[in-house]
Scaffold this motif. Structure first.
Motif, short mmCIF file in Angstrom:
data_model
loop_
_atom_site.label_atom_id
_atom_site.label_comp_id
_atom_site.label_asym_id
_atom_site.label_seq_id
_atom_site.Cartn_x
_atom_site.Cartn_y
_atom_site.Cartn_z
N SER A 160 64.85 -17.85 -61.86
CA SER A 160 65.44 -18.99 -62.57
C SER A 160 66.82 -19.37 -62.05
CB SER A 160 65.52 -18.70 -64.07
OG SER A 160 66.32 -17.57 -64.31
N GLN A 161 67.44 -18.51 -61.28
CA GLN A 161 68.78 -18.81 -60.78
C GLN A 161 69.04 -18.05 -59.49
OE1 GLN A 161 72.09 -17.39 -63.21
NE2 GLN A 161 73.27 -19.20 -62.67
N VAL A 162 69.74 -18.70 -58.58
CA VAL A 162 70.20 -18.07 -57.35
C VAL A 162 71.72 -18.22 -57.31
CG1 VAL A 162 70.16 -18.11 -54.82
CG2 VAL A 162 68.07 -18.61 -56.11
N VAL A 163 72.41 -17.11 -57.17
CA VAL A 163 73.87 -17.12 -57.03
C VAL A 163 74.19 -16.64 -55.63
CG1 VAL A 163 76.04 -16.17 -57.86
CG2 VAL A 163 74.21 -16.68 -59.49
N ILE A 164 74.87 -17.49 -54.87
CA ILE A 164 75.23 -17.15 -53.50
C ILE A 164 76.72 -16.85 -53.46
CG2 ILE A 164 75.35 -17.96 -51.10
CD1 ILE A 164 72.96 -19.81 -51.78
N SER A 165 77.05 -15.69 -52.94
CA SER A 165 78.45 -15.30 -52.80
C SER A 165 78.70 -14.81 -51.39
CB SER A 165 78.81 -14.20 -53.81
OG SER A 165 78.01 -13.05 -53.59
N THR A 166 79.95 -14.67 -51.04
CA THR A 166 80.33 -14.13 -49.74
C THR A 166 81.11 -12.84 -49.96
OG1 THR A 166 82.32 -15.49 -49.71
CG2 THR A 166 80.37 -16.38 -48.61
N LEU A 167 81.34 -12.12 -48.89
CA LEU A 167 82.05 -10.85 -48.99
C LEU A 167 83.48 -11.06 -49.51
CD1 LEU A 167 81.07 -9.05 -45.68
CD2 LEU A 167 80.61 -8.26 -47.99
N ASP A 168 83.83 -10.30 -50.53
CA ASP A 168 85.21 -10.29 -50.99
C ASP A 168 85.79 -8.88 -50.95
OD1 ASP A 168 83.93 -9.16 -53.12
OD2 ASP A 168 84.49 -10.69 -54.56
N TYR A 169 84.94 -7.91 -50.68
CA TYR A 169 85.35 -6.52 -50.49
C TYR A 169 84.75 -6.07 -49.17
CZ TYR A 169 85.38 -1.46 -50.91
OH TYR A 169 85.57 -0.12 -50.65
N ILE A 170 85.58 -5.55 -48.30
CA ILE A 170 85.12 -5.18 -46.96
C ILE A 170 85.33 -3.68 -46.76
CG2 ILE A 170 85.36 -5.67 -44.49
CD1 ILE A 170 86.67 -8.38 -45.63
N PRO A 171 84.30 -2.89 -47.01
CA PRO A 171 84.45 -1.44 -46.95
C PRO A 171 84.43 -0.84 -45.54
CG PRO A 171 82.24 -1.99 -47.62
CD PRO A 171 83.00 -3.28 -47.51
N SER A 172 84.08 -1.65 -44.52
CA SER A 172 84.04 -1.10 -43.17
C SER A 172 84.45 -2.18 -42.17
CB SER A 172 82.64 -0.61 -42.84
OG SER A 172 81.76 -1.69 -42.67
N PRO A 173 85.01 -1.76 -41.03
CA PRO A 173 85.41 -2.73 -40.00
C PRO A 173 84.24 -3.59 -39.51
CG PRO A 173 86.34 -0.57 -39.51
CD PRO A 173 85.39 -0.39 -40.66
N GLU A 174 83.03 -3.01 -39.46
CA GLU A 174 81.86 -3.78 -39.02
C GLU A 174 81.63 -4.99 -39.93
OE1 GLU A 174 77.02 -3.61 -38.64
OE2 GLU A 174 78.05 -1.90 -39.48
N LEU A 175 81.83 -4.80 -41.22
CA LEU A 175 81.59 -5.89 -42.16
C LEU A 175 82.64 -6.99 -42.07
CD1 LEU A 175 80.25 -4.08 -45.33
CD2 LEU A 175 79.01 -5.52 -43.72
N SER A 176 83.78 -6.72 -41.49
CA SER A 176 84.80 -7.77 -41.38
C SER A 176 84.30 -8.93 -40.52
CB SER A 176 86.11 -7.21 -40.81
OG SER A 176 85.93 -6.77 -39.49
N ARG A 177 83.35 -8.66 -39.62
CA ARG A 177 82.76 -9.72 -38.80
C ARG A 177 81.78 -10.60 -39.59
NH1 ARG A 177 82.63 -5.20 -35.38
NH2 ARG A 177 80.40 -4.92 -35.74
N GLN A 178 81.45 -10.17 -40.79
CA GLN A 178 80.48 -10.90 -41.61
C GLN A 178 81.14 -11.82 -42.64
OE1 GLN A 178 77.38 -10.92 -40.77
NE2 GLN A 178 77.80 -9.40 -39.20
N VAL A 179 82.46 -11.81 -42.69
CA VAL A 179 83.19 -12.63 -43.65
C VAL A 179 83.09 -14.10 -43.26
CG1 VAL A 179 85.50 -13.17 -44.56
CG2 VAL A 179 84.78 -10.78 -44.26
#
Length: 167
Positions: free
Chosen positions: A123-142
């Motif tokens: 019934s609902q889709v909520v799309i969010s982006t990274l606001d917490y980056i626990p690893s350097p690899e994930l910083s490329r996904q922001v």
């Protein structure tokens, strides 16, 4: 009842749901869907849980890369089991939502969301982006604000909303 990790693994998950429901408060949780088979779906429906969010990080390879062991195929099965359990119980709850974490490398996978959800009880889709980056690899996904990537994401989300609204 959510946070980092899989709430359905907590041995007191259902007693906690019961406490929340008995207090008169609304209760919801988010799951990766791996543990939701037929019996678990029925327990969730019978528990009084009002909302369950199923987490996605794409609709294909991006999701499967960032959610190892919790594939898109498994999430689709969880949707099926939840829909069946609600129908059998003649209940509209828990409401089923998608919690979609948009990664930079998965922007194009947004296009697959309508097909993934076609015929599902979401019934609902909520799309969010990274606001917490626990690893350097994930910083490329922001997806940083006011960047070409953010503008592309916004365009895709607007188009996606139109497609989903017409389904």
């Amino acid at each position: 009842l959510q946070g980092w990790g899989e709430p359905l693994l907590h041995p007191a998950f259902f007693p906690m749901v019961n406490l929340v429901v008995q207090s008169g408060s609304q209760c919801g949780t988010t799951s990766n869907g791996v543990l939701i088979d037929g019996p678990m779906a029925r327990r969730l429906v019978d528990s009084g849980l009002q909302v369950i969010g199923l987490s996605l990080t794409g609709t294909g390879k991006c999701h499967d890369r960032f959610r190892p062991g919790a594939s898109v195929a498994q999430l689709k099965k969880a949707l099926h089991f939840l829909a069946k359990a609600r129908k059998e119980a003649k209940k509209a709850t828990p409401s089923i939502h998608i919690a979609y974490l948009l990664m930079a490398e998965g922007i194009d996978e947004l296009d697959g969301l309508p097909d993934l959800l076609d015929g599902s009880p979401v019934s609902q889709v909520v799309i969010s982006t990274l606001d917490y980056i626990p690893s350097p690899e994930l910083s490329r996904q922001v997806i940083a604000e006011n960047t070409p990537l953010a503008l592309l994401a916004k365009e895709k989300i607007i188009a996606l909303r139109q497609r989903l609204s017409s389904q």
